[in-house]
Design a protein around this motif. Structure first.
Motif, PDB file in Angstrom:
ATOM      1  N   PHE A   1       0.567  -1.164   0.240  1.00  0.00           N
ATOM      2  CA  PHE A   1      -0.140  -0.528   0.507  1.00  0.00           C
ATOM      3  C   PHE A   1       0.703   1.268   0.899  1.00  0.00           C
ATOM      4  O   PHE A   1       2.041   1.078   0.617  1.00  0.00           O
ATOM      5  CB  PHE A   1      -1.398  -0.120   1.397  1.00  0.00           C
ATOM      6  N   PRO A   2       0.131   2.563  -0.384  1.00  0.00           N
ATOM      7  CA  PRO A   2       1.358   3.320  -0.776  1.00  0.00           C
ATOM      8  C   PRO A   2       1.733   4.118   0.875  1.00  0.00           C
ATOM      9  O   PRO A   2       2.466   4.973   1.424  1.00  0.00           O
ATOM     10  CB  PRO A   2       0.452   4.876  -1.356  1.00  0.00           C
ATOM     11  N   SER A   3       0.401   4.228   1.795  1.00  0.00           N
ATOM     12  CA  SER A   3       0.782   4.318   2.717  1.00  0.00           C
ATOM     13  C   SER A   3      -0.428   3.776   3.893  1.00  0.00           C
ATOM     14  O   SER A   3      -1.945   3.260   3.273  1.00  0.00           O
ATOM     15  CB  SER A   3      -0.215   6.173   3.520  1.00  0.00           C
ATOM     16  N   TYR A   4      -0.102   3.610   5.529  1.00  0.00           N
ATOM     17  CA  TYR A   4      -1.353   3.221   6.112  1.00  0.00           C
ATOM     18  C   TYR A   4      -2.412   3.445   6.037  1.00  0.00           C
ATOM     19  O   TYR A   4      -3.420   3.444   6.555  1.00  0.00           O
ATOM     20  CB  TYR A   4      -0.609   3.872   7.708  1.00  0.00           C
ATOM     21  N   ALA A   5      -3.109   5.345   5.679  1.00  0.00           N
ATOM     22  CA  ALA A   5      -3.924   6.139   5.510  1.00  0.00           C
ATOM     23  C   ALA A   5      -5.029   5.406   4.030  1.00  0.00           C
ATOM     24  O   ALA A   5      -6.380   5.546   5.002  1.00  0.00           O
ATOM     25  CB  ALA A   5      -3.619   7.426   5.509  1.00  0.00           C
ATOM     26  N   GLU A   6      -3.752   5.018   3.851  1.00  0.00           N
ATOM     27  CA  GLU A   6      -4.203   4.314   2.236  1.00  0.00           C
ATOM     28  C   GLU A   6      -5.027   3.578   2.756  1.00  0.00           C
ATOM     29  O   GLU A   6      -6.433   2.906   1.558  1.00  0.00           O
ATOM     30  CB  GLU A   6      -3.370   4.695   1.201  1.00  0.00           C
ATOM     31  N   ALA A   7      -3.674   2.708   3.117  1.00  0.00           N
ATOM     32  CA  ALA A   7      -5.114   0.971   3.395  1.00  0.00           C
ATOM     33  C   ALA A   7      -6.327   1.351   4.737  1.00  0.00           C
ATOM     34  O   ALA A   7      -7.318   0.825   3.720  1.00  0.00           O
ATOM     35  CB  ALA A   7      -3.504   0.051   3.815  1.00  0.00           C
ATOM     36  N   CYS A   8      -6.037   1.496   5.518  1.00  0.00           N
ATOM     37  CA  CYS A   8      -7.614   1.984   6.644  1.00  0.00           C
ATOM     38  C   CYS A   8      -8.224   2.485   5.639  1.00  0.00           C
ATOM     39  O   CYS A   8      -9.387   1.580   5.620  1.00  0.00           O
ATOM     40  CB  CYS A   8      -6.804   3.259   7.343  1.00  0.00           C
ATOM     41  N   LYS A   9      -8.009   3.715   4.570  1.00  0.00           N
ATOM     42  CA  LYS A   9      -9.361   4.643   3.765  1.00  0.00           C
ATOM     43  C   LYS A   9      -9.854   3.047   2.863  1.00  0.00           C
ATOM     44  O   LYS A   9     -11.114   3.226   2.697  1.00  0.00           O
ATOM     45  CB  LYS A   9      -8.507   5.528   2.709  1.00  0.00           C
ATOM     46  N   ARG A  10      -9.075   2.219   2.289  1.00  0.00           N
ATOM     47  CA  ARG A  10      -9.556   0.682   1.663  1.00  0.00           C
ATOM     48  C   ARG A  10     -10.344  -0.120   2.688  1.00  0.00           C
ATOM     49  O   ARG A  10     -11.247  -0.105   2.102  1.00  0.00           O
ATOM     50  CB  ARG A  10      -8.477   0.202   0.651  1.00  0.00           C
ATOM     51  N   ALA A  11      -9.889  -0.323   3.252  1.00  0.00           N
ATOM     52  CA  ALA A  11     -10.226  -1.187   4.490  1.00  0.00           C
ATOM     53  C   ALA A  11     -12.077  -0.561   5.134  1.00  0.00           C
ATOM     54  O   ALA A  11     -12.722  -1.585   5.029  1.00  0.00           O
ATOM     55  CB  ALA A  11      -9.659  -1.287   5.668  1.00  0.00           C
ATOM     56  N   ASP A  12     -11.770   1.141   5.314  1.00  0.00           N
ATOM     57  CA  ASP A  12     -13.000   1.486   5.968  1.00  0.00           C
ATOM     58  C   ASP A  12     -14.153   1.459   4.219  1.00  0.00           C
ATOM     59  O   ASP A  12     -15.241   0.585   5.023  1.00  0.00           O
ATOM     60  CB  ASP A  12     -12.764   3.126   5.848  1.00  0.00           C
ATOM     61  N   ARG A  13     -13.859   1.789   3.600  1.00  0.00           N
ATOM     62  CA  ARG A  13     -14.455   1.110   2.227  1.00  0.00           C
ATOM     63  C   ARG A  13     -15.270  -0.656   2.027  1.00  0.00           C
ATOM     64  O   ARG A  13     -16.293  -0.720   1.758  1.00  0.00           O
ATOM     65  CB  ARG A  13     -14.000   0.710   0.842  1.00  0.00           C
ATOM     66  N   LEU A  14     -14.669  -1.120   2.707  1.00  0.00           N
ATOM     67  CA  LEU A  14     -15.074  -2.238   2.498  1.00  0.00           C
ATOM     68  C   LEU A  14     -15.841  -2.670   3.118  1.00  0.00           C
ATOM     69  O   LEU A  14     -16.534  -3.328   3.371  1.00  0.00           O
ATOM     70  CB  LEU A  14     -13.832  -3.545   2.997  1.00  0.00           C
ATOM     71  N   LEU A  15     -15.583  -2.360   4.770  1.00  0.00           N
ATOM     72  CA  LEU A  15     -16.889  -2.137   5.795  1.00  0.00           C
ATOM     73  C   LEU A  15     -18.146  -1.922   5.565  1.00  0.00           C
ATOM     74  O   LEU A  15     -19.224  -2.187   5.702  1.00  0.00           O
ATOM     75  CB  LEU A  15     -16.200  -1.682   6.864  1.00  0.00           C
ATOM     76  N   PHE A  16     -17.890  -0.178   4.383  1.00  0.00           N
ATOM     77  CA  PHE A  16     -19.124   0.177   4.647  1.00  0.00           C
ATOM     78  C   PHE A  16     -20.216  -0.430   3.449  1.00  0.00           C
ATOM     79  O   PHE A  16     -21.024  -1.165   3.569  1.00  0.00           O
ATOM     80  CB  PHE A  16     -18.777   1.729   3.969  1.00  0.00           C
ATOM     81  N   LYS A  17     -19.267  -0.924   2.063  1.00  0.00           N
ATOM     82  CA  LYS A  17     -19.532  -2.400   1.531  1.00  0.00           C
ATOM     83  C   LYS A  17     -20.444  -3.991   2.310  1.00  0.00           C
ATOM     84  O   LYS A  17     -21.725  -3.945   1.798  1.00  0.00           O
ATOM     85  CB  LYS A  17     -18.960  -3.184   0.970  1.00  0.00           C
ATOM     86  N   LEU A  18     -20.285  -3.745   3.500  1.00  0.00           N
ATOM     87  CA  LEU A  18     -21.007  -5.037   3.630  1.00  0.00           C
ATOM     88  C   LEU A  18     -23.253  -4.254   4.300  1.00  0.00           C
ATOM     89  O   LEU A  18     -22.887  -5.111   4.640  1.00  0.00           O
ATOM     90  CB  LEU A  18     -20.455  -5.211   5.678  1.00  0.00           C
ATOM     91  N   ARG A  19     -22.830  -2.918   4.775  1.00  0.00           N
ATOM     92  CA  ARG A  19     -23.466  -2.933   4.583  1.00  0.00           C
ATOM     93  C   ARG A  19     -24.899  -2.423   3.560  1.00  0.00           C
ATOM     94  O   ARG A  19     -26.074  -2.553   3.301  1.00  0.00           O
ATOM     95  CB  ARG A  19     -24.047  -1.234   5.564  1.00  0.00           C
ATOM     96  N   ASP A  20     -24.559  -2.694   2.453  1.00  0.00           N
ATOM     97  CA  ASP A  20     -24.940  -2.913   1.141  1.00  0.00           C
ATOM     98  C   ASP A  20     -25.646  -3.880   0.826  1.00  0.00           C
ATOM     99  O   ASP A  20     -24.762  -5.126   0.079  1.00  0.00           O
ATOM    100  CB  ASP A  20     -24.118  -2.288   0.181  1.00  0.00           C
TER     101      ASP A  20
END
Length: 479
Positions: A289-308
């Protein structure tokens, strides 16, 4: 603590035990109890776990106000508080006992209790917030998610459900995240090494499995000793020459998804700074990953998709492993790592909420609503139509859990089409598929709504004049 009076006949609840209790066994499996650690069984009863753990070579002591009042009650790295909170009828004393045990633990507290679904096993009358038995003992039964909330609120730290009725409370985020990483990410062991060539082979295997070369801090000491004469650049060249590029690429993809899964689960439970993560996870983030922040953003999107709902349903229909039905996806435990990452996250979140049972064969993930069930088919591999032994379910919207046992049922549910629950490349799929094809040709599935239990299935076999010989369908001798 040793002067504390226990007012009811609590000592009568202590049972003689041969072998480890469920929470002690779970802690051993989860690498919470290891040689070199100091362990204390707080409220050890008759000392069955103490003796069993000592027989395993562990440094363990026990204390109990009645059965072992002279036991050494001193701080220990790991403290077990097994089935103690249930028997305390005074809520204030119950909480204080939990705090006392927590303050005695240097690293981890393992708390276990009896759960509400066991109510029918206890004869007695309602008393306070529990049950008063005819033996003048008391039982306060917890809900599975209630236990985690109770321990969190009392200790002030984030806790993890290891199994139904078993919670781990960690003194440090590093310890909690290390445990979580072991549960979430796939961790291959190091190959045994006796010489330079086998040590290099172990490096290559790690490279192919994880998609990156290991750092010096990750290497086992025997491998460091065997490879100490090689420069880092030379070791890298040898590993890259020997590794299969396709395996390295697949390993990198797998590690990237595992890292996203870990970070998403961590957010579900509270995310800390990058420095608190286990070293292998930090190195994975740096590599992929480019950075920890970017990895967290991608993980957040994954968690958000769990609601869809639509996204989850598409993930289920597109999964290479598992059986998709009108209400859920069913996946065998050895194929769970093959389902889409968002569905692995789904199962992990359910596990964190209420614990994953120790014994299970198939997980059911609902796409209508959010809930998971772990189904135990003990004879899945040997029985052509395995019978259901138990089911443990958690509703992710209400966090209520339930347990059903079919041990005493004369007409248990059973499975058909076993190959559908596995990944296509599972070595047992061809054998299971051949049986299913033979059963279809014989007309056994013409009325699927009637064959979901033992009696219905036996009637179908009789109607079609067939009998099962292992995973082979044969004609009945009398047909």
């Amino acid at each position: 603590m040793t002067d504390q009076l226990w007012s009811s006949q609590r000592h009568r609840t202590a049972i003689g035990r041969v072998g480890l209790s469920a929470p002690a066994r779970q802690a051993v499996i989860d690498l919470q109890l290891q040689p070199g650690m100091q362990l204390l069984d707080y409220g050890c009863g008759r000392g069955g776990d103490v003796r069993a753990l000592q027989a395993m070579g562990l440094d363990v002591s026990g204390w109990d106000p009645v059965h072992h009042p002279d036991g050494e009650l001193k701080p220990a790295e790991i403290v077990l508080l097994s089935y103690v909170l249930n028997v305390i009828e005074d809520p204030a004393e119950r909480r204080q006992t939990l705090l006392d045990a927590w303050n005695t633990a240097k690293s981890t507290l393992v708390v276990s209790v009896r759960l509400r679904w066991e109510r029918n096993q206890i004869k007695g009358t309602e008393y306070g917030d529990g049950i008063l038995t005819s033996r003048n003992t008391f039982q306060h039964l917890f809900g599975a998610s209630e236990l985690r909330d109770y321990v969190q609120e009392t200790t002030g730290v984030r806790c993890l459900s290891a199994a139904p009725g078993i919670v781990y409370a960690f003194k440090s985020d590093e310890a909690r995240l290390g445990y979580l990483a072991r549960q979430v990410t796939s961790e291959a062991g190091w190959l045994a090494s006796q010489d330079t060539a086998s040590a290099i082979a172990a490096i290559v295997d790690h490279f192919e499995q994880r998609g990156r070369l290991p750092s010096l801090e990750e290497l086992p000491h025997p491998i460091i000793g065997l490879l100490g004469h090689l420069r880092t650049s030379e070791l890298k060249r040898l590993a890259e020459q020997s590794a299969d590029p396709l395996k390295v690429e697949e390993g990198a993809k797998r590690t990237t998804l595992d890292t996203l899964l870990f970070l998403a689960v961590e957010l579900f439970h509270g995310r800390g700074p990058a420095s608190s993560l286990p070293l292998p996870v930090q190195l994975d983030i740096r590599a992929f990953f480019p950075s920890y922040a970017e990895a967290c953003k991608r993980a957040d999107r994954l968690l958000f998709k769990l609601r869809d709902d639509a996204y989850v349903r598409r993930a289920m229909t597109g999964s290479v492993a598992g059986k998709f039905t009108a209400t859920a996806l069913y996946v065998h435990r050895r194929a769970v790592h093959r389902i889409p990452t968002v569905l692995r996250l789904y199962e992990q979140c359910a596990s964190i909420a209420a614990g994953r049972p120790a014994e299970w064969s198939v997980v059911k993930l609902r796409h209508q609503g959010r809930g998971a069930s772990w189904l135990d088919y003990p004879s899945f591999d040997t029985d052509p139509h395995p019978r259901l032994a138990s089911s443990y379910s958690v509703d992710l919207q209400t966090l209520k859990s339930s347990f059903l046992s079919y041990a005493d049922s004369a007409n248990r549910p059973l499975l058909h089409r076993k190959h559908e629950f596995l990944a296509p490349d599972d070595p047992d799929v061809p054998k299971y598929q051949r049986l299913t094809d033979a059963e279809v040709r014989a007309g056994l599935y013409e009325e699927p709504h009637l064959i979901g239990n033992e009696e219905g299935w036996e009637r179908a076999l009789a109607r079609c004049g067939r009998v099962l010989r292992g995973h082979r369908l044969a004609r009945r001798p009398d047909s």
